[in-house]
Design a protein around this motif. Sequence first.
Motif, PDB file in Angstrom:
ATOM      1  N   UNK A  81      37.063  47.743 -30.195  1.00  0.00           N
ATOM      2  CA  UNK A  81      35.865  48.557 -30.350  1.00  0.00           C
ATOM      3  C   UNK A  81      35.551  49.234 -29.032  1.00  0.00           C
ATOM      4  N   UNK A  82      35.098  50.469 -29.111  1.00  0.00           N
ATOM      5  CA  UNK A  82      34.725  51.235 -27.924  1.00  0.00           C
ATOM      6  C   UNK A  82      33.332  51.805 -28.100  1.00  0.00           C
ATOM      7  N   UNK A  83      32.510  51.654 -27.078  1.00  0.00           N
ATOM      8  CA  UNK A  83      31.216  52.309 -27.079  1.00  0.00           C
ATOM      9  C   UNK A  83      31.448  53.794 -26.800  1.00  0.00           C
ATOM     10  N   UNK A  84      30.637  54.626 -27.394  1.00  0.00           N
ATOM     11  CA  UNK A  84      30.842  56.078 -27.336  1.00  0.00           C
ATOM     12  C   UNK A  84      30.976  56.620 -25.909  1.00  0.00           C
ATOM     13  N   UNK A  85      30.221  56.067 -24.964  1.00  0.00           N
ATOM     14  CA  UNK A  85      30.263  56.584 -23.591  1.00  0.00           C
ATOM     15  C   UNK A  85      31.485  56.129 -22.802  1.00  0.00           C
ATOM     16  N   UNK A  86      32.312  55.260 -23.368  1.00  0.00           N
ATOM     17  CA  UNK A  86      33.484  54.746 -22.656  1.00  0.00           C
ATOM     18  C   UNK A  86      34.789  55.443 -23.021  1.00  0.00           C
ATOM     19  N   UNK A  87      34.754  56.312 -24.037  1.00  0.00           N
ATOM     20  CA  UNK A  87      35.985  56.972 -24.470  1.00  0.00           C
ATOM     21  C   UNK A  87      35.831  58.493 -24.455  1.00  0.00           C
ATOM     22  N   UNK A  88      36.980  59.160 -24.487  1.00  0.00           N
ATOM     23  CA  UNK A  88      36.993  60.621 -24.580  1.00  0.00           C
ATOM     24  C   UNK A  88      38.138  61.039 -25.478  1.00  0.00           C
ATOM     25  N   UNK A  89      38.030  62.247 -26.021  1.00  0.00           N
ATOM     26  CA  UNK A  89      39.081  62.797 -26.886  1.00  0.00           C
ATOM     27  C   UNK A  89      40.349  63.047 -26.089  1.00  0.00           C
ATOM     28  N   UNK A  90      41.463  62.930 -26.773  1.00  0.00           N
ATOM     29  CA  UNK A  90      42.762  63.218 -26.170  1.00  0.00           C
ATOM     30  C   UNK A  90      43.358  64.455 -26.822  1.00  0.00           C
ATOM     31  N   UNK A  91      43.754  65.389 -25.997  1.00  0.00           N
ATOM     32  CA  UNK A  91      44.498  66.543 -26.512  1.00  0.00           C
ATOM     33  C   UNK A  91      45.947  66.136 -26.671  1.00  0.00           C
ATOM     34  N   UNK A  92      46.678  66.872 -27.467  1.00  0.00           N
ATOM     35  CA  UNK A  92      48.075  66.528 -27.762  1.00  0.00           C
ATOM     36  C   UNK A  92      48.912  66.395 -26.485  1.00  0.00           C
ATOM     37  N   UNK A  93      48.731  67.296 -25.519  1.00  0.00           N
ATOM     38  CA  UNK A  93      49.528  67.225 -24.292  1.00  0.00           C
ATOM     39  C   UNK A  93      49.197  65.967 -23.483  1.00  0.00           C
ATOM     40  N   UNK A  94      47.916  65.575 -23.461  1.00  0.00           N
ATOM     41  CA  UNK A  94      47.528  64.353 -22.753  1.00  0.00           C
ATOM     42  C   UNK A  94      48.091  63.121 -23.446  1.00  0.00           C
ATOM     43  N   UNK A  95      48.074  63.125 -24.781  1.00  0.00           N
ATOM     44  CA  UNK A  95      48.621  62.014 -25.552  1.00  0.00           C
ATOM     45  C   UNK A  95      50.111  61.854 -25.269  1.00  0.00           C
ATOM     46  N   UNK A  96      50.836  62.949 -25.270  1.00  0.00           N
ATOM     47  CA  UNK A  96      52.269  62.886 -24.987  1.00  0.00           C
ATOM     48  C   UNK A  96      52.521  62.345 -23.591  1.00  0.00           C
ATOM     49  N   UNK A  97      51.674  62.727 -22.623  1.00  0.00           N
ATOM     50  CA  UNK A  97      51.807  62.210 -21.264  1.00  0.00           C
ATOM     51  C   UNK A  97      51.570  60.714 -21.189  1.00  0.00           C
ATOM     52  N   UNK A  98      50.544  60.235 -21.894  1.00  0.00           N
ATOM     53  CA  UNK A  98      50.254  58.801 -21.907  1.00  0.00           C
ATOM     54  C   UNK A  98      51.385  58.025 -22.576  1.00  0.00           C
ATOM     55  N   UNK A  99      51.899  58.543 -23.654  1.00  0.00           N
ATOM     56  CA  UNK A  99      53.007  57.845 -24.340  1.00  0.00           C
ATOM     57  C   UNK A  99      54.237  57.798 -23.469  1.00  0.00           C
ATOM     58  N   UNK A 100      54.457  58.830 -22.659  1.00  0.00           N
ATOM     59  CA  UNK A 100      55.613  58.851 -21.771  1.00  0.00           C
ATOM     60  C   UNK A 100      55.454  57.950 -20.570  1.00  0.00           C
ATOM     61  N   UNK A 101      54.192  57.686 -20.150  1.00  0.00           N
ATOM     62  CA  UNK A 101      53.938  56.862 -18.952  1.00  0.00           C
ATOM     63  C   UNK A 101      53.945  55.384 -19.229  1.00  0.00           C
ATOM     64  N   UNK A 102      53.853  54.968 -20.465  1.00  0.00           N
ATOM     65  CA  UNK A 102      53.818  53.555 -20.818  1.00  0.00           C
ATOM     66  C   UNK A 102      55.031  53.234 -21.680  1.00  0.00           C
ATOM     67  N   UNK A 103      55.934  52.514 -21.097  1.00  0.00           N
ATOM     68  CA  UNK A 103      57.164  52.186 -21.816  1.00  0.00           C
ATOM     69  C   UNK A 103      57.072  50.811 -22.424  1.00  0.00           C
TER      70      UNK A 103
END
Length: 103
Positions: A81-103
């Motif tokens: 669970x996340x409180x609204x002020x602790x999260x932000x939307x991810x754009x597709x390019x940011x998501x791809x970057x995060x997926x690439x940084x965590x193996x």
Amino acid sequence: MTNTFPQIPPVAMPKVIPSEFPQQRFHLGEWVRWFQVPNGDFGRVIGVIYTQQASCIATGLHYLVLLDERSPSREICICDFAFEDDIESLEKSSLEGLRGNHV
């Protein structure tokens, strides 16, 4: 051997139910990330609940997030669970970057 059951936190109904709830900032299926912590988790919103002080420290909307398989905490929990002020939307390019940084 004694049977032990997990403890369910106490639940209390609010004395006054709000006539209006806050507008959701994030929607079902939207990709989000925790941005206030290093190596924050990320995933998709799969649920939304409203809580008040009776059941939670922070009153407001909380989002149930299904963690991505490459999210740092995925090995120990599938959803969080996340409180609204602790999260932000991810754009597709940011998501791809995060997926690439965590193996």
